[in-house]
Motif scaffolding. Structure first.
Motif, PDB file in Angstrom:
ATOM      1  N   GLU A 137     -42.528  -2.417 -24.788  1.00  0.00           N
ATOM      2  CA  GLU A 137     -41.975  -2.159 -23.530  1.00  0.00           C
ATOM      3  C   GLU A 137     -42.449  -3.350 -22.864  1.00  0.00           C
ATOM      4  O   GLU A 137     -41.578  -3.913 -22.002  1.00  0.00           O
ATOM      5  N   THR A 138     -43.401  -4.161 -23.184  1.00  0.00           N
ATOM      6  CA  THR A 138     -43.930  -5.390 -22.688  1.00  0.00           C
ATOM      7  C   THR A 138     -43.238  -6.608 -23.049  1.00  0.00           C
ATOM      8  O   THR A 138     -42.841  -7.575 -22.328  1.00  0.00           O
ATOM      9  N   GLY A 139     -42.803  -6.588 -24.388  1.00  0.00           N
ATOM     10  CA  GLY A 139     -42.373  -7.609 -24.970  1.00  0.00           C
ATOM     11  C   GLY A 139     -43.493  -8.717 -25.137  1.00  0.00           C
ATOM     12  O   GLY A 139     -44.480  -8.393 -24.991  1.00  0.00           O
ATOM     13  N   GLY A 140     -42.970  -9.916 -25.209  1.00  0.00           N
ATOM     14  CA  GLY A 140     -43.963 -11.028 -25.519  1.00  0.00           C
ATOM     15  C   GLY A 140     -45.028 -11.116 -26.535  1.00  0.00           C
ATOM     16  O   GLY A 140     -46.097 -11.576 -26.446  1.00  0.00           O
ATOM     17  N   GLU A 141     -44.649 -10.359 -27.849  1.00  0.00           N
ATOM     18  CA  GLU A 141     -45.181 -10.337 -28.907  1.00  0.00           C
ATOM     19  C   GLU A 141     -45.400 -12.023 -29.602  1.00  0.00           C
ATOM     20  O   GLU A 141     -44.928 -12.865 -29.085  1.00  0.00           O
ATOM     21  N   ILE A 142     -46.464 -12.110 -30.086  1.00  0.00           N
ATOM     22  CA  ILE A 142     -46.779 -13.631 -30.686  1.00  0.00           C
ATOM     23  C   ILE A 142     -46.234 -13.504 -32.000  1.00  0.00           C
ATOM     24  O   ILE A 142     -46.526 -12.712 -32.850  1.00  0.00           O
ATOM     25  N   VAL A 143     -45.684 -14.605 -32.260  1.00  0.00           N
ATOM     26  CA  VAL A 143     -45.030 -15.176 -33.612  1.00  0.00           C
ATOM     27  C   VAL A 143     -45.820 -16.108 -34.079  1.00  0.00           C
ATOM     28  O   VAL A 143     -45.917 -17.390 -33.686  1.00  0.00           O
TER      29      VAL A 143
END
Length: 233
Positions: A137-143
């Motif tokens: 829901e927030t998104g913004g995952e670190i890759v």
């Protein structure tokens, strides 16, 4: 903690993650404090050219430069710093504490290296602390690209394109990510307001401006002069 194993894992992979490292209570306190600051001061500190070319829409805040900081529960946490000791065995220094706020609907951060990898002995250590959950829901995952701290310069390409072998993480509240500054990493687009913090450290003797030049897939950018110093095509 097995500090020898921690160090070996970090230097093998270029990162190491500790979940639930900090308490929910401390994270809630700091998350509210960070949001209160941004509620009063949600202004860009980058040029339009930088935002356009880098595909980065992050608003930074350096609390220890502006006041007495107020995040010592992280900055002076014994185990937090003991892990840093284990990784940077020959001594280290704090570089700065940077809070990062991304508005809902913003691009996150494109692939980058925090400093040019010309000299493998000159780098920064990111110590990323998450004060709230990163979710679908927030998104913004670190890759993160594992082992990329040993791979030289980030390959040229589109700023946000996926790279084979990348790993995607959704850190939960209280998680800490120790990440080598030469390791390729990015943040996926943000769906709702996102906060993270970076208590950056450097090996002792590292120049204070080590992170002034950042490497992206399409350019090298110098923050102190707000200019693209090299187009990468």
């Amino acid at each position: 903690m097995d500090y020898k194993k921690i160090s070996q894992t970090f230097w093998d992979q270029g990162y190491i993650i500790f979940e639930k490292f900090f308490s929910d209570e401390l994270m809630d306190e700091y998350n509210n404090k960070i949001l209160k600051h941004y509620g009063l001061n949600q202004n860009w500190e980058h040029t339009n050219e930088f935002i356009s070319k880098s595909a980065v829409e992050v608003i930074p805040w350096f609390p220890y430069r502006e006041s007495d900081g107020g995040f010592d529960g992280i900055d002076r946490h014994p185990e937090f710093n003991e892990i840093t000791d284990a990784i940077l065995k020959e001594g280290w220094e704090n570089l700065y504490c940077m809070m990062m706020f991304s508005k809902a609907g913003s691009k996150g951060q494109a692939w980058h290296q925090d400093c040019p990898p010309d000299d493998p002995k000159k780098y920064n250590l990111n110590r990323l602390v998450y004060t709230h959950d990163i979710t679908d829901e927030t998104g913004g995952e670190i890759v993160i690209m594992p082992e990329a701290h040993k791979a030289g310069i980030l390959p040229v390409g589109n700023p946000h394109d996926e790279i084979e072998g990348q790993l995607v993480f959704q850190p939960k509240k209280g998680t800490v990510v120790f990440l080598h500054g030469h390791c390729f990493h990015r943040v996926k687009p943000v769906k709702s307001d996102r906060v993270s913090s970076n208590f950056r450290a450097v090996p002792k003797g590292t120049p204070e401006d080590i992170t002034d030049i950042c490497v992206y897939r399409n350019m090298k950018y110098k923050f102190s002069t707000s200019e693209v110093i090299e187009e990468r095509v």
